[in-house]
Design a protein around this motif. Structure first.
Motif, PDB file in Angstrom:
ATOM      1  N   VAL A 131      15.058  59.720   3.715  1.00 51.62           N
ATOM      2  CA  VAL A 131      14.187  58.791   4.438  1.00 51.62           C
ATOM      3  C   VAL A 131      14.508  57.370   3.992  1.00 51.62           C
ATOM      4  O   VAL A 131      14.943  57.147   2.856  1.00 51.62           O
ATOM      5  CB  VAL A 131      12.694  59.093   4.197  1.00 51.62           C
ATOM      6  CG1 VAL A 131      12.341  60.500   4.664  1.00 51.62           C
ATOM      7  CG2 VAL A 131      12.322  58.923   2.737  1.00 51.62           C
ATOM      8  N   THR A 132      14.309  56.416   4.883  1.00 52.65           N
ATOM      9  CA  THR A 132      14.476  55.008   4.542  1.00 52.65           C
ATOM     10  C   THR A 132      13.124  54.311   4.608  1.00 52.65           C
ATOM     11  O   THR A 132      12.255  54.685   5.392  1.00 52.65           O
ATOM     12  CB  THR A 132      15.450  54.307   5.502  1.00 52.65           C
ATOM     13  OG1 THR A 132      14.886  54.282   6.815  1.00 52.65           O
ATOM     14  CG2 THR A 132      16.792  55.019   5.528  1.00 52.65           C
ATOM     15  N   ALA A 133      12.971  53.304   3.763  1.00 52.61           N
ATOM     16  CA  ALA A 133      11.734  52.513   3.744  1.00 52.61           C
ATOM     17  C   ALA A 133      11.996  51.289   2.886  1.00 52.61           C
ATOM     18  O   ALA A 133      13.072  51.139   2.287  1.00 52.61           O
ATOM     19  CB  ALA A 133      10.571  53.342   3.188  1.00 52.61           C
ATOM     20  N   THR A 134      11.023  50.402   2.813  1.00 52.93           N
ATOM     21  CA  THR A 134      11.118  49.281   1.878  1.00 52.93           C
ATOM     22  C   THR A 134      11.018  49.825   0.454  1.00 52.93           C
ATOM     23  O   THR A 134      10.506  50.928   0.227  1.00 52.93           O
ATOM     24  CB  THR A 134       9.993  48.271   2.104  1.00 52.93           C
ATOM     25  OG1 THR A 134       8.727  48.924   1.880  1.00 52.93           O
ATOM     26  CG2 THR A 134      10.028  47.709   3.522  1.00 52.93           C
ATOM     27  N   SER A 135      11.483  49.058  -0.499  1.00 50.97           N
ATOM     28  CA  SER A 135      11.431  49.518  -1.883  1.00 50.97           C
ATOM     29  C   SER A 135       9.990  49.738  -2.343  1.00 50.97           C
ATOM     30  O   SER A 135       9.713  50.680  -3.093  1.00 50.97           O
ATOM     31  CB  SER A 135      12.136  48.517  -2.800  1.00 50.97           C
ATOM     32  OG  SER A 135      13.544  48.598  -2.635  1.00 50.97           O
ATOM     33  N   GLY A 136       9.083  48.887  -1.905  1.00 54.08           N
ATOM     34  CA  GLY A 136       7.677  49.070  -2.276  1.00 54.08           C
ATOM     35  C   GLY A 136       7.123  50.386  -1.771  1.00 54.08           C
ATOM     36  O   GLY A 136       6.403  51.087  -2.489  1.00 54.08           O
ATOM     37  N   GLU A 137       7.451  50.748  -0.541  1.00 50.55           N
ATOM     38  CA  GLU A 137       6.983  52.011   0.020  1.00 50.55           C
ATOM     39  C   GLU A 137       7.647  53.189  -0.686  1.00 50.55           C
ATOM     40  O   GLU A 137       7.010  54.227  -0.931  1.00 50.55           O
ATOM     41  CB  GLU A 137       7.267  52.058   1.518  1.00 50.55           C
ATOM     42  CG  GLU A 137       6.906  53.381   2.186  1.00 50.55           C
ATOM     43  CD  GLU A 137       5.444  53.764   2.049  1.00 50.55           C
ATOM     44  OE1 GLU A 137       5.153  54.988   2.123  1.00 50.55           O
ATOM     45  OE2 GLU A 137       4.587  52.872   1.853  1.00 50.55           O
ATOM     46  N   LEU A 138       8.930  53.068  -1.031  1.00 47.54           N
ATOM     47  CA  LEU A 138       9.605  54.146  -1.753  1.00 47.54           C
ATOM     48  C   LEU A 138       8.949  54.389  -3.109  1.00 47.54           C
ATOM     49  O   LEU A 138       8.822  55.543  -3.548  1.00 47.54           O
ATOM     50  CB  LEU A 138      11.088  53.807  -1.935  1.00 47.54           C
ATOM     51  CG  LEU A 138      11.930  53.788  -0.661  1.00 47.54           C
ATOM     52  CD1 LEU A 138      13.341  53.302  -0.976  1.00 47.54           C
ATOM     53  CD2 LEU A 138      11.989  55.162  -0.001  1.00 47.54           C
ATOM     54  N   VAL A 139       8.540  53.327  -3.786  1.00 52.14           N
ATOM     55  CA  VAL A 139       7.841  53.474  -5.062  1.00 52.14           C
ATOM     56  C   VAL A 139       6.571  54.284  -4.871  1.00 52.14           C
ATOM     57  O   VAL A 139       6.274  55.205  -5.653  1.00 52.14           O
ATOM     58  CB  VAL A 139       7.527  52.092  -5.669  1.00 52.14           C
ATOM     59  CG1 VAL A 139       6.543  52.226  -6.835  1.00 52.14           C
ATOM     60  CG2 VAL A 139       8.799  51.424  -6.154  1.00 52.14           C
ATOM     61  N   ALA A 150      14.994  58.514  -5.622  1.00 56.16           N
ATOM     62  CA  ALA A 150      15.185  57.407  -4.686  1.00 56.16           C
ATOM     63  C   ALA A 150      15.960  56.287  -5.351  1.00 56.16           C
ATOM     64  O   ALA A 150      15.908  56.103  -6.574  1.00 56.16           O
ATOM     65  CB  ALA A 150      13.833  56.879  -4.192  1.00 56.16           C
ATOM     66  N   VAL A 151      16.708  55.546  -4.538  1.00 55.54           N
ATOM     67  CA  VAL A 151      17.318  54.289  -4.959  1.00 55.54           C
ATOM     68  C   VAL A 151      16.338  53.186  -4.578  1.00 55.54           C
ATOM     69  O   VAL A 151      15.982  53.040  -3.401  1.00 55.54           O
ATOM     70  CB  VAL A 151      18.675  54.067  -4.277  1.00 55.54           C
ATOM     71  CG1 VAL A 151      19.216  52.673  -4.620  1.00 55.54           C
ATOM     72  CG2 VAL A 151      19.667  55.137  -4.705  1.00 55.54           C
ATOM     73  N   VAL A 152      15.877  52.439  -5.558  1.00 58.27           N
ATOM     74  CA  VAL A 152      14.823  51.452  -5.353  1.00 58.27           C
ATOM     75  C   VAL A 152      15.249  50.129  -5.968  1.00 58.27           C
ATOM     76  O   VAL A 152      15.761  50.102  -7.094  1.00 58.27           O
ATOM     77  CB  VAL A 152      13.503  51.924  -6.000  1.00 58.27           C
ATOM     78  CG1 VAL A 152      12.413  50.878  -5.837  1.00 58.27           C
ATOM     79  CG2 VAL A 152      13.043  53.249  -5.386  1.00 58.27           C
ATOM     80  N   LEU A 153      15.033  49.043  -5.238  1.00 54.22           N
ATOM     81  CA  LEU A 153      15.249  47.724  -5.812  1.00 54.22           C
ATOM     82  C   LEU A 153      14.054  47.361  -6.681  1.00 54.22           C
ATOM     83  O   LEU A 153      12.922  47.768  -6.393  1.00 54.22           O
ATOM     84  CB  LEU A 153      15.467  46.681  -4.725  1.00 54.22           C
ATOM     85  CG  LEU A 153      16.926  46.483  -4.269  1.00 54.22           C
ATOM     86  CD1 LEU A 153      17.499  47.758  -3.681  1.00 54.22           C
ATOM     87  CD2 LEU A 153      17.032  45.356  -3.252  1.00 54.22           C
ATOM     88  N   ASP A 154      14.295  46.585  -7.745  1.00 53.04           N
ATOM     89  CA  ASP A 154      13.249  46.332  -8.733  1.00 53.04           C
ATOM     90  C   ASP A 154      12.285  45.220  -8.332  1.00 53.04           C
ATOM     91  O   ASP A 154      11.576  44.677  -9.176  1.00 53.04           O
ATOM     92  CB  ASP A 154      13.865  46.032 -10.102  1.00 53.04           C
ATOM     93  CG  ASP A 154      14.783  44.814 -10.083  1.00 53.04           C
ATOM     94  OD1 ASP A 154      14.966  44.212  -9.005  1.00 53.04           O
ATOM     95  OD2 ASP A 154      15.332  44.481 -11.144  1.00 53.04           O
ATOM     96  N   ARG A 155      12.246  44.882  -7.074  1.00 56.08           N
ATOM     97  CA  ARG A 155      11.261  43.958  -6.520  1.00 56.08           C
ATOM     98  C   ARG A 155      10.809  44.522  -5.178  1.00 56.08           C
ATOM     99  O   ARG A 155      11.573  45.229  -4.537  1.00 56.08           O
ATOM    100  CB  ARG A 155      11.869  42.551  -6.306  1.00 56.08           C
ATOM    101  CG  ARG A 155      12.305  41.867  -7.591  1.00 56.08           C
ATOM    102  CD  ARG A 155      12.989  40.575  -7.263  1.00 56.08           C
ATOM    103  NE  ARG A 155      12.111  39.651  -6.568  1.00 56.08           N
ATOM    104  CZ  ARG A 155      11.395  38.715  -7.182  1.00 56.08           C
ATOM    105  NH1 ARG A 155      11.444  38.598  -8.484  1.00 56.08           N
ATOM    106  NH2 ARG A 155      10.627  37.908  -6.515  1.00 56.08           N
ATOM    107  N   PRO A 156       9.580  44.235  -4.765  1.00 56.53           N
ATOM    108  CA  PRO A 156       8.541  43.440  -5.418  1.00 56.53           C
ATOM    109  C   PRO A 156       7.743  44.217  -6.457  1.00 56.53           C
ATOM    110  O   PRO A 156       6.922  43.645  -7.165  1.00 56.53           O
ATOM    111  CB  PRO A 156       7.639  43.040  -4.246  1.00 56.53           C
ATOM    112  CG  PRO A 156       7.739  44.193  -3.301  1.00 56.53           C
ATOM    113  CD  PRO A 156       9.175  44.675  -3.412  1.00 56.53           C
ATOM    114  N   ILE A 157       7.967  45.534  -6.561  1.00 56.31           N
ATOM    115  CA  ILE A 157       7.265  46.361  -7.544  1.00 56.31           C
ATOM    116  C   ILE A 157       8.289  46.834  -8.570  1.00 56.31           C
ATOM    117  O   ILE A 157       9.227  47.551  -8.220  1.00 56.31           O
ATOM    118  CB  ILE A 157       6.586  47.564  -6.870  1.00 56.31           C
ATOM    119  CG1 ILE A 157       5.570  47.099  -5.814  1.00 56.31           C
ATOM    120  CG2 ILE A 157       5.887  48.437  -7.914  1.00 56.31           C
ATOM    121  CD1 ILE A 157       4.986  48.217  -4.985  1.00 56.31           C
TER     122      ILE A 157
END
Length: 302
Positions: A131-139, A150-157
């Motif tokens: 699934v794809t989503a924003t990093s905040g939603e993935l968190v 998941a691969v998550v960017l460390d912003r905004p969360i």
């Protein structure tokens, strides 16, 4: 003649150590391994005693691998991967289970064209759900155990723990043949809230005191790119996403410098035991293809 040591490594100790090192928490490792925290702690102490080296530094916010722990983690992954693969081959079947994987929408095209097809080709009996989503939603989905990794960017969360994969290169992207920079309020094309690049753009502009407004908002990176290409708005994109119809802007044009993000690999606190080997196999492939390079050079090299 030197005496040969009869000590052997218990793979269950390695699995518990790997879970704690990856998740950054004994409690999270206990949940994933379906054991008590005290059992996980005792297993790691036994492993440290066997190897005569401290593997994890324990603190109020969790655990982090020591230098020796980082080295063992790399070797443990390879040993467990070989063990699980050999067991699967000689048991007459490959990996099974279900793996729920999340990735930022901005990188889906590259990962779908390279990493995920290779994984499904090598493990056809694994049910992969991406699934794809924003990093905040993935968190949020990771925290609710709706994803296994998941691969998550460390912003905004900034989700604690995780393994660094690559550093992103966000830049101001403007249409090549339209001058929007001189407008009183800067027109932006942005993702919804919880997007790392939205946070980078708006925080930088607000620090500078530069007025802006969200002229175009979309969940689709392709729609955002099109809004820039057609001269509608300026956005923040990874430099690798710039097309011939765009140009990069910066401090010379009066725009503030942007920070950088780090893409990290995170595991859920709880993964079904039957799915853990498959989740680890996907994580191994992601590390191999993305660590230090990101999806752009990985895709080109493949």
């Amino acid at each position: 003649m030197a005496e040969v040591s009869s000590a052997t490594l218990d793979l269950e100790l390695l699995r518990s150590f790997q879970a704690a090192a990856q998740l950054g928490s004994l409690a999270a490792a206990a949940e994933q391994r379906h054991r008590t925290v005290s059992a996980i702690s005792m297993q790691i102490k036994r492993l440290e005693a066997l190897l005569d080296v401290r593997l994890l530094e324990r603190g109020p916010r969790g655990v982090v691998p020591t230098t020796a722990g980082e080295a063992l983690l790399q070797e443990a992954r390879e040993l467990l991967r070989m063990h699980d693969g050999m067991l699967a081959r000689y048991a007459g079947r490959g990996l099974r289970g279900k793996v729920r994987f999340g990735l930022p929408e901005d990188y889906a095209r590259e990962l779908l064209g390279d990493v995920l097809p290779e994984f499904t080709a090598h493990h056809p009996e694994v049910l992969l759900q991406a699934v794809t989503a924003t990093s905040g939603e993935l968190v949020r989905q990771l925290e609710r155990s709706r994803l296994d990794l998941a691969v998550v960017l460390d912003r905004p969360i900034a989700l604690p723990g995780g393994e660094p994969l690559w550093r992103t290169t966000p830049v101001w992207a403007a249409p090549r043949h339209a001058n929007l920079i001189e407008r009183e309020s800067l027109p932006l094309a942005l993702h919804e809230v919880d997007c790392p690049y939205r946070a980078l753009a708006t925080e930088a502009l607000e620090r500078l005191g530069r007025p802006w407004h969200a002229l175009f908002t979309s969940t689709s990176i392709h729609a955002i790119e099109r809004a820039v290409e057609t001269g509608l708005a300026i956005s923040v994109l990874d430099r690798e996403r710039l097309t011939p119809a765009m140009r990069e802007l910066g401090e010379a044009e009066g725009l503030p410098a942007l920070g950088r993000c780090e893409a990290r690999l995170h595991f859920a606190r709880a993964i079904e035991p039957a799915s853990q080997p498959a989740a680890q196999a996907l994580a191994d492939l992601l590390r191999e293809r993305l660590r230090g390079r990101g999806p752009w050079r990985s895709a080109a090299a493949g």
